[in-house]
Enzyme design. Structure first.
Site, mmCIF file in Angstrom:
data_model
loop_
_atom_site.group_PDB
_atom_site.id
_atom_site.type_symbol
_atom_site.label_atom_id
_atom_site.label_comp_id
_atom_site.label_asym_id
_atom_site.label_seq_id
_atom_site.Cartn_x
_atom_site.Cartn_y
_atom_site.Cartn_z
ATOM 1 N N TYR A 132 -5.080 0.633 9.315
ATOM 2 C CA TYR A 132 -6.211 1.870 9.232
ATOM 3 C C TYR A 132 -7.108 1.485 8.296
ATOM 4 C CZ TYR A 132 -8.177 6.562 7.816
ATOM 5 O OH TYR A 132 -8.816 7.457 7.685
ATOM 6 N N ASP B 251 -9.405 -5.886 4.191
ATOM 7 C CA ASP B 251 -9.559 -4.358 3.696
ATOM 8 C C ASP B 251 -8.504 -4.202 2.630
ATOM 9 O OD1 ASP B 251 -9.299 -1.723 3.363
ATOM 10 O OD2 ASP B 251 -9.091 -1.018 5.368
ATOM 11 N N LYS C 286 -9.547 3.587 -3.659
ATOM 12 C CA LYS C 286 -8.492 4.019 -4.265
ATOM 13 C C LYS C 286 -8.225 3.569 -5.764
ATOM 14 C CE LYS C 286 -6.304 5.214 -0.054
ATOM 15 N NZ LYS C 286 -6.144 4.713 1.343
HETATM 16 C C1 LIG Z 1 -7.325 4.841 2.526
HETATM 17 C C2 LIG Z 1 -7.721 3.663 3.201
HETATM 18 C C3 LIG Z 1 -9.000 3.565 3.761
HETATM 19 C C4 LIG Z 1 -9.932 4.659 3.902
HETATM 20 O O1 LIG Z 1 -10.347 5.038 2.453
HETATM 21 P P1 LIG Z 1 -10.873 6.847 2.261
HETATM 22 O O2 LIG Z 1 -11.193 6.684 0.822
HETATM 23 O O3 LIG Z 1 -9.638 7.316 2.546
HETATM 24 O O4 LIG Z 1 -11.881 6.819 3.020
HETATM 25 C C5 LIG Z 1 -9.431 2.509 4.245
HETATM 26 N N1 LIG Z 1 -8.648 1.235 4.397
HETATM 27 C C6 LIG Z 1 -7.432 1.289 4.041
HETATM 28 C C7 LIG Z 1 -6.431 0.154 4.154
HETATM 29 C C8 LIG Z 1 -6.861 2.519 3.281
HETATM 30 O O5 LIG Z 1 -5.416 2.696 2.942
#
Ligand SMILES: *Cc1c(COP(=O)(O)O)cnc(C)c1O
Length: 429
Positions: free
Chosen positions: A146, A241, A269
């Protein structure tokens, strides 16, 4: 024992009249586990308190940021101090430099970076930049990874590995989804095949090097190295990511653990200490394509927001000083192997893994390596375990497709309490 939920239920009823599904982000609705969400009013250290005054030991940690526990006094003080000085200027500040430098020292592949407000913004900007820089259009992602709710990234594979991407959500034009190919995670052969099919139009490969959005599934070293090699061979941009794994698995992220340098990295995060922050960065030659010095446009009114920067700096400084990753990993391994022993005694299949402050468990004999294998793990056992643990005061993620998170405030007494509560939970199995 059953949970008193009067206030939570009333708030949820009201929320449903105001927000779609009563929530501002779908996973919070608890739809996967057949129950209504709990509304919270406060949190301290490892403990959440809900609107009915029930308390829970938290293993979500706001999906990662709370690595130093909730309401950490160092972060609270830093934000309070900044609050007095102004909440946003829409102009550059020294504290943006400070957070950027803290990140860059730990993640040296990020030669230059830019702050944004969420992980989604970070990955979205990486994709635009990779396309703008390379002059190419197609991207490869992996099923079960994701990357935020970006149009180009909300795409799953069809049945065959080399079928065009199909949109995962209405509202994404087929024309756009067709540019995204999705391959099985940890599968070297399929991605190699798709790269050769795409030929000279591959702009980027994006991957969660340690996946936390299909449950917790670490990438295999050979797989990640293959992605690096494929991008080198085709002049495509390799994007890690690390929105979830960044400053969660180690100070240098997954790229430090695997010793693989991506061209671009997305963060979020943890780096915001619980305030809305994302960042992306990488090779100077690529980052210099961004406006105002390059042609690729990207902007944000509240990007680099002073409150968010001050929370991030306080968290990062403390985290770098503590370097708690080995001890976090030891704690989650202790917890999960204790749960495994109890499950073994009952003949319940259970597998688990931990890296730094991230962990995962599945109701399966073997740890899954990709999304399809996660799908096959036992749903019924997960749902019963989640709901019974919740009733006993443990807040695990409400889906087998989510990871677990532990903080430095989960000390041995909290872990012992958790093990005791899991013991009670498993008595009902
Ligand atoms: C949480 C997450 C996102 C999206 O971040 P948001 O702050 O919710 O937009 C993208 N990539 C990964 C791997 C994530 O865990």
């Amino acid at each position: 024992m059953s949970l008193k939920r009067t206030n939570s239920d009333l708030l949820f009823k009201k929320a449903k009249t105001l927000m779609p599904g009563g929530v501002n982000s779908p996973v919070r609705a608890f739809k996967n586990v057949g129950t209504d969400p709990i509304f919270f009013k406060s949190a301290k250290g490892p403990i959440l308190t809900d609107e009915d005054n029930n308390t829970y030991i938290d293993f979500i940690g706001s999906w990662g940021p709370m690595i130093l526990g909730h309401s950490n006094p160092i972060i609270v003080d830093a934000v309070k101090k900044q609050l007095e000085l102004g909440t946003s200027y829409g102009a550059p500040t020294g504290i943006e430099n400070k957070l950027a430098e803290l990140i860059k020292i730990q993640v040296p592949s990020m030669q230059k970076l830019r702050m944004v407000n969420s992980g989604t913004e970070a990955t979205m900007s990486c994709i635009r930049l990779a396309r703008g820089y390379s002059g190419k259009n197609k991207i490869i992602k992996f099923t079960g990874c994701y990357h935020g709710h970006v149009d180009s990234l909300l795409v799953k594979a069809g049945s065959g590995v080399s079928t065009f991407g199909l949109p995962d959500s209405p509202g994404i034009p087929d024309e756009l989804a067709k540019l995204t190919y999705s391959c099985p995670y940890n599968d070297v052969d399929s991605v190699t095949k798709v790269v050769s099919e795409i030929g000279d139009d591959l702009a980027a490969i994006i991957v969660e090097p340690i996946a936390g959005n299909m449950g917790f599934v670490p990438g295999q070293s050979h797989f990640l190295q293959t992605l690096r090699d494929l991008c080198d061979k085709t002049d495509a941009v390799l994007i890690f990511d690390e929105v979830m794994s960044g400053f969660r698995v180690s100070l240098g992220g997954a790229q430090e653990i695997y010793k693989i340098k991506p061209d671009l990295t997305a963060l979020g995060k943890v780096i915001g200490g619980g305030l809305p922050v994302g960042a992306f960065g990488g090779k100077e030659s690529i980052m210099n394509q961004l406006a105002p010095i390059g042609p690729v446009y990207q902007a944000g009114t509240l990007s680099g927001n002073p409150l968010a920067m001050s929370a991030g700096i306080a968290l990062m400084t403390t985290l770098i000083d503590m370097n708690p990753f080995q001890s976090l990993e030891d704690s989650s391994k202790h917890l999960l192997s204790s749960i495994k022993e109890m499950c073994d005694a009952k003949g319940i299949p259970f597998s688990h893994a931990s890296i730094g402050g991230m962990f995962g468990f599945f109701f399966s004999e073997e740890l899954p390596n990709n999304f399809d294998e996660v799908v096959k793990t036992n749903d019924e056992l997960f749902i019963k375990f989640f709901n019974t643990a919740l009733k006993n005061g443990i807040y695990f993620a409400p889906s087998k497709y989510e990871a677990g998170f532990i903080s430095t405030t989960h000390n041995s007494s909290i872990l012992d309490q958790t093990i005791e509560k899991v013991n009670l939970t498993l008595k009902e199995f």
